[in-house]
Design an enzyme around this catalytic site. Sequence first.
Site, PDB file in Angstrom:
ATOM      1  N   ARG A  87       1.483 -12.600  -0.528  1.00 28.13           N
ATOM      2  CA  ARG A  87       0.798 -12.558  -0.302  1.00 28.13           C
ATOM      3  C   ARG A  87       0.214 -13.751  -0.726  1.00 28.13           C
ATOM      4  NH1 ARG A  87      -1.689  -8.535   4.110  1.00 28.13           N
ATOM      5  NH2 ARG A  87      -0.030  -7.178   4.527  1.00 28.13           N
ATOM      6  N   ARG A 121       1.047  -1.424   0.050  1.00 27.57           N
ATOM      7  CA  ARG A 121       0.147  -0.048  -0.379  1.00 27.57           C
ATOM      8  C   ARG A 121       0.841   1.240  -0.067  1.00 27.57           C
ATOM      9  NH1 ARG A 121      -1.862   0.615   4.191  1.00 27.57           N
ATOM     10  NH2 ARG A 121      -1.372  -1.060   5.380  1.00 27.57           N
ATOM     11  N   SER A 132      -0.890  -3.917  10.451  1.00 22.19           N
ATOM     12  CA  SER A 132      -0.729  -4.148   9.160  1.00 22.19           C
ATOM     13  C   SER A 132       0.243  -5.249   9.717  1.00 22.19           C
ATOM     14  CB  SER A 132      -0.575  -3.591   7.767  1.00 22.19           C
ATOM     15  OG  SER A 132      -2.017  -2.979   7.521  1.00 22.19           O
ATOM     16  N   ALA A 133       0.239  -6.336   9.294  1.00 20.50           N
ATOM     17  CA  ALA A 133       1.373  -7.425   9.829  1.00 20.50           C
ATOM     18  C   ALA A 133       1.672  -7.826  10.937  1.00 20.50           C
ATOM     19  CB  ALA A 133       2.867  -7.086   8.871  1.00 20.50           C
ATOM     20  N   CYS A 134       0.670  -8.204  11.858  1.00 25.01           N
ATOM     21  CA  CYS A 134       0.977  -7.639  13.443  1.00 25.01           C
ATOM     22  C   CYS A 134       0.182  -9.343  13.800  1.00 25.01           C
ATOM     23  CB  CYS A 134       0.914  -6.822  14.014  1.00 25.01           C
ATOM     24  SG  CYS A 134       1.805  -5.429  13.555  1.00 25.01           S
ATOM     25  N   GLY A 135      -0.530  -9.654  13.309  1.00 21.59           N
ATOM     26  CA  GLY A 135      -0.577 -10.783  13.459  1.00 21.59           C
ATOM     27  C   GLY A 135      -2.288 -11.336  13.140  1.00 21.59           C
ATOM     28  N   THR A 166      -3.972 -12.979  10.827  1.00 21.50           N
ATOM     29  CA  THR A 166      -4.244 -13.909  10.212  1.00 21.50           C
ATOM     30  C   THR A 166      -4.068 -14.856  11.131  1.00 21.50           C
ATOM     31  OG1 THR A 166      -4.807 -13.034   7.673  1.00 21.50           O
ATOM     32  CG2 THR A 166      -4.097 -15.000   8.227  1.00 21.50           C
ATOM     33  N   ASN A 167      -2.806 -14.913  11.868  1.00 26.95           N
ATOM     34  CA  ASN A 167      -2.373 -16.292  12.766  1.00 26.95           C
ATOM     35  C   ASN A 167      -3.069 -16.118  13.216  1.00 26.95           C
ATOM     36  OD1 ASN A 167      -0.188 -17.463  11.627  1.00 26.95           O
ATOM     37  ND2 ASN A 167       0.021 -14.911  10.981  1.00 26.95           N
ATOM     38  N   TYR A 224      -1.176  -3.598  -6.880  1.00 22.56           N
ATOM     39  CA  TYR A 224      -1.103  -4.240  -5.313  1.00 22.56           C
ATOM     40  C   TYR A 224      -2.719  -4.388  -4.715  1.00 22.56           C
ATOM     41  CZ  TYR A 224       0.131  -5.053  -0.936  1.00 22.56           C
ATOM     42  OH  TYR A 224      -0.013  -6.485  -0.201  1.00 22.56           O
ATOM     43  N   GLU A 276       0.598 -20.856  21.230  1.00 23.81           N
ATOM     44  CA  GLU A 276       0.593 -20.434  22.550  1.00 23.81           C
ATOM     45  C   GLU A 276      -0.479 -19.144  23.171  1.00 23.81           C
ATOM     46  OE1 GLU A 276       1.788 -23.414  24.872  1.00 23.81           O
ATOM     47  OE2 GLU A 276       2.944 -23.417  23.064  1.00 23.81           O
ATOM     48  N   ASN A 277      -0.188 -18.393  22.232  1.00 31.26           N
ATOM     49  CA  ASN A 277      -1.514 -17.391  22.577  1.00 31.26           C
ATOM     50  C   ASN A 277      -3.487 -17.427  23.188  1.00 31.26           C
ATOM     51  OD1 ASN A 277       0.825 -15.643  21.821  1.00 31.26           O
ATOM     52  ND2 ASN A 277      -0.552 -15.703  19.443  1.00 31.26           N
ATOM     53  N   ASN A 297       6.666  -8.959   2.441  1.00 31.69           N
ATOM     54  CA  ASN A 297       4.445  -7.980   2.574  1.00 31.69           C
ATOM     55  C   ASN A 297       4.186  -8.908   0.470  1.00 31.69           C
ATOM     56  OD1 ASN A 297       2.814  -6.537   2.857  1.00 31.69           O
ATOM     57  ND2 ASN A 297       2.521  -5.387   1.356  1.00 31.69           N
ATOM     58  N   LYS A 307      -9.625  -2.621   1.492  1.00 29.98           N
ATOM     59  CA  LYS A 307      -9.607  -1.415   2.504  1.00 29.98           C
ATOM     60  C   LYS A 307      -9.982  -0.079   1.625  1.00 29.98           C
ATOM     61  CE  LYS A 307      -7.452  -4.591   5.044  1.00 29.98           C
ATOM     62  NZ  LYS A 307      -5.776  -4.666   5.485  1.00 29.98           N
ATOM     63  N   HIS A 330     -10.697  -2.841  11.247  1.00 26.95           N
ATOM     64  CA  HIS A 330      -9.148  -3.617  10.818  1.00 26.95           C
ATOM     65  C   HIS A 330      -9.337  -4.486  11.864  1.00 26.95           C
ATOM     66  CE1 HIS A 330      -4.868  -3.168   9.043  1.00 26.95           C
ATOM     67  NE2 HIS A 330      -5.770  -4.248   8.371  1.00 26.95           N
ATOM     68  N   ASP A 345      -9.136 -10.464   8.722  1.00 24.67           N
ATOM     69  CA  ASP A 345      -8.597  -8.688   8.250  1.00 24.67           C
ATOM     70  C   ASP A 345      -9.977  -7.417   8.943  1.00 24.67           C
ATOM     71  OD1 ASP A 345      -6.547  -7.157   7.684  1.00 24.67           O
ATOM     72  OD2 ASP A 345      -7.134  -6.515   5.895  1.00 24.67           O
ATOM     73  N   PHE A 364       1.912 -17.360  18.593  1.00 18.74           N
ATOM     74  CA  PHE A 364       0.687 -18.593  17.740  1.00 18.74           C
ATOM     75  C   PHE A 364       0.245 -19.279  18.294  1.00 18.74           C
ATOM     76  CE2 PHE A 364       4.877 -17.173  15.656  1.00 18.74           C
ATOM     77  CZ  PHE A 364       4.350 -16.556  14.545  1.00 18.74           C
TER      78      PHE A 364
HETATM   79  P1  GTP Z   1      -2.379  -7.607   7.569  1.00 21.46           P
HETATM   80  O1  GTP Z   1      -2.731  -8.928   6.583  1.00 21.46           O
HETATM   81  O2  GTP Z   1      -1.063  -7.118   7.065  1.00 21.46           O
HETATM   82  O3  GTP Z   1      -3.259  -7.054   7.829  1.00 21.46           O
HETATM   83  O4  GTP Z   1      -1.891  -8.367   8.807  1.00 21.46           O
HETATM   84  P2  GTP Z   1      -1.724  -9.863  10.149  1.00 21.46           P
HETATM   85  O5  GTP Z   1      -2.204  -8.293  10.917  1.00 21.46           O
HETATM   86  O6  GTP Z   1      -2.890 -10.107   9.538  1.00 21.46           O
HETATM   87  O7  GTP Z   1      -0.826 -10.024  10.366  1.00 21.46           O
HETATM   88  P3  GTP Z   1      -0.371 -11.618   9.878  1.00 21.46           P
HETATM   89  O8  GTP Z   1      -0.933 -12.403  10.841  1.00 21.46           O
HETATM   90  O9  GTP Z   1      -0.032 -12.583   9.201  1.00 21.46           O
HETATM   91  O10 GTP Z   1       0.798 -11.743  10.401  1.00 21.46           O
HETATM   92  C1  GTP Z   1       2.546 -10.780  10.277  1.00 21.46           C
HETATM   93  C2  GTP Z   1       3.535 -11.645  10.564  1.00 21.46           C
HETATM   94  O11 GTP Z   1       3.340 -11.833  12.065  1.00 21.46           O
HETATM   95  C3  GTP Z   1       3.437 -12.690  10.034  1.00 21.46           C
HETATM   96  O12 GTP Z   1       5.128 -12.597   9.801  1.00 21.46           O
HETATM   97  C4  GTP Z   1       4.034 -13.466  11.256  1.00 21.46           C
HETATM   98  O13 GTP Z   1       4.827 -14.988  11.282  1.00 21.46           O
HETATM   99  C5  GTP Z   1       4.250 -13.015  12.546  1.00 21.46           C
HETATM  100  N1  GTP Z   1       2.972 -13.257  13.955  1.00 21.46           N
HETATM  101  C6  GTP Z   1       2.027 -13.036  13.414  1.00 21.46           C
HETATM  102  N2  GTP Z   1       1.605 -14.049  15.291  1.00 21.46           N
HETATM  103  C7  GTP Z   1       2.679 -14.566  15.579  1.00 21.46           C
HETATM  104  C8  GTP Z   1       3.210 -14.238  17.499  1.00 21.46           C
HETATM  105  O14 GTP Z   1       2.248 -14.749  18.169  1.00 21.46           O
HETATM  106  N3  GTP Z   1       4.396 -14.304  17.783  1.00 21.46           N
HETATM  107  C9  GTP Z   1       5.314 -13.658  16.744  1.00 21.46           C
HETATM  108  N4  GTP Z   1       6.777 -13.912  16.926  1.00 21.46           N
HETATM  109  N5  GTP Z   1       4.854 -13.866  15.205  1.00 21.46           N
HETATM  110  C10 GTP Z   1       3.301 -13.891  14.730  1.00 21.46           C
HETATM  111  C1  SPV Z   2      -3.024  -4.484   5.225  1.00 22.53           C
HETATM  112  O1  SPV Z   2      -1.963  -4.497   5.002  1.00 22.53           O
HETATM  113  O2  SPV Z   2      -3.346  -4.390   6.409  1.00 22.53           O
HETATM  114  C2  SPV Z   2      -3.117  -5.606   4.035  1.00 22.53           C
HETATM  115  C3  SPV Z   2      -3.070  -5.978   3.018  1.00 22.53           C
HETATM  116  O3  SPV Z   2      -4.404  -6.657   4.875  1.00 22.53           O
HETATM  117  S1  SPV Z   2      -3.549  -4.893   1.989  1.00 22.53           S
HETATM  118  O4  SPV Z   2      -4.556  -5.606   1.465  1.00 22.53           O
HETATM  119  O5  SPV Z   2      -2.840  -4.697   0.899  1.00 22.53           O
HETATM  120  O6  SPV Z   2      -4.565  -3.510   2.666  1.00 22.53           O
HETATM  121 MN    MN Z   3      -5.297  -5.580   7.151  1.00 27.31          MN
END
Ligand code: GTP
Ligand code: SPV
Ligand code: MN
Length: 610
Positions: A392, A85, A275-278, A280-281, A224, A520-521, A390, A233, A253, A300, A518
């Site tokens: 996907r 983005r 974003s990318a802070c967990g 999906t996991n 993208y 363990e959360n 990033n 978004k 979000h 998301d 992961f």
């Molecule tokens: P967007 O799709 O960008 O909104 O991201 P998201 O919030 O869904 O994040 P996602 O679950 O894809 O996790 C992003 C990164 O964080 C990945 O590299 C994961 O491996 C890492 N991650 C997720 N959960 C944990 C956790 O509990 N501990 C650690 N150390 N890393 C984590």
């Molecule tokens: C984010 O960045 O929070 C995502 C990926 O989920 S995107 O669809 O590019 O916004």
């Molecule tokens: Mn997102």
Amino acid sequence: MTAATIPGLNGTGDTVPTKHAELLAWVREVAELTQPDRVVFADGSDDEWERLTTQLVAAGTFIRLNDNNLPNSFLAQSDPSDVARVESRTFICSDREEDAGPTNNWMAPDEMRDLMSGLYRGCMRGRTMYVVPFCMGPLGSDDPKLGVELTDSEYVVASMRVMTRMGSKVLEILGEDRPFVKALHSVGAPLEPGQDDVPWPCNDTKYITHFPESREIWSFGSGYGGNALLGKKCYALRIASAMAHDEGWLAEHMLILKLISPEDKVYYIAAAFPSACGKTNLAMIHPTIPGWRAETLGDDIAWMRFGEDGRLYAVNPEFGFFGVAPGTNWSSNPTAMKTIAAGNTVFTNVAMTDNGDVWWEDLENMPDHLTDWLGDDWTPDSGRKAAHPNSRYCTPMSQCPTLAPEWDDPKGVPISAILFGGRRKNTVPLVNQSFNWQHGAFMGATMSSEQTAAAEGQVGSVRRDPMAMLPFLGYHVGDYLQHWIDVGKNADEDKLPKIFYVNWFRRGEDKRFLWPGFGENSRVLKWVVERIEGKGGAQETPIGYVPTAQDLDLEGLDANRNDVDESLAVNVEDWQAEIPMIDEWLDFVGDKLPSGIRDEFEALKDRLNT
Ligand code: GTP
Ligand code: SPV
Ligand code: MN
């Protein structure tokens, strides 16, 4: 897919599959401006998918992956400049500048329309313009949130089919006069006669623009995800947040998770992490504590409305997952791996093995040789990443093995807890419960996180990200925070979700994660449920209720007990050092900062003796 003749474009034909006059007028107007060679209504059928993917393979945009391991799946390698983005090119063009607020770029709507009309003029020459009707949320909703994306990108049409409910069935719901969000997208790369196309057309000039009052989206120059799949978004957060403000609901979000206790009691939890802070996991968590189970509803975005019983009900407006690939593997997230392995997945900017499988950092079985995301040879000693950080996967939700059966129910699910969280190597404890709704809103309002690769910017620098919505607010952040406070004021607090703040990312002095994260959360989720039930021990600290290690179920946890203690520590000096940063952020929000948030800040300072 109906090859349609748009009156006024190609002559007089009227073979269009809709009688929606406003839609047709808009399609005609955009076609006249952008001058595509043809206009096609996307119907969402399997045949259409076949045609699109075949065309994308022929154009070099898609590589068909190994059909034995990843059936009907494709890899796209984007232009190296078009990988995330672009927040600096994202605009909220409200009529008045003050309504966009200090966190958004703004330009006067007329000025932006002029400027972008100049860019759009002739920009689809040599290409097809697709008309993609889509619905955010279940098709059976009483008040379906509809949209139509006009795009000149086959990659976008294919991805929209995975990410949204789209095609003929939505055109039917649109009928002849239902309102819809107009979402215009172009990669901004017209083709002159005889000019060869490139695999990933895009333009150095990019604009991701929103007109919140007229509920329109204009996007130019990028192919993208978040810049181009406009249901996600742009609509489901930026435009929807403005709708939600007007209509009294929340567009957030957030992931949506269903947690089931050993006693078969069900709890729905929503969580906002940047974003990318967990998200999906966590949405796909496999609890490590015996007897606990989890199911997935969304990873998301959550739309939350009050039900007749006074509780907040969440619906996921999306239809697929657009997940971060690196870090995903059979041990960290087997659910995502199984969803992908079912096929029908579009990967972007991951690496490819010599036999047409995908690979990315931290995936098991690192091969000796790969084609990296740039299309170059890669070996383990290349000294660079094989997949873009990033990169996907775009995969249908329906394939998720832990999908909750109620995922497509227009009613949504009643939320018991909201988690806020970010990526902080220090200061912020593993989990912390707010004293009440307003204090929880303050926690969300002052959330902070180290920046990730999901957007352009300095990876690792700490920024305030209110409710993980900083890049996704369709209006003034102060009005947004007031909206959160008002939601609490207008509701019965007993029925509102309890609010928590989590941080899976705290680190020890040698930079290792203090908490294994992961699956363990689930130990943290169990404590959250105990707190909801009025059980579960906690210490009252200046920042909220924080458990000690004794309050968490740590049986069988493979982690150093000192690390767990450190992950839970609330260090008063660290928090005192945080105060000026919060102060600076609240000043930045400006005059519209709700008094409720200011009061909470003063109370926090008192508790910290600062
Ligand atoms: P967007 O799709 O960008 O909104 O991201 P998201 O919030 O869904 O994040 P996602 O679950 O894809 O996790 C992003 C990164 O964080 C990945 O590299 C994961 O491996 C890492 N991650 C997720 N959960 C944990 C956790 O509990 N501990 C650690 N150390 N890393 C984590
Ligand atoms: C984010 O960045 O929070 C995502 C990926 O989920 S995107 O669809 O590019 O916004
Ligand atoms: Mn997102």
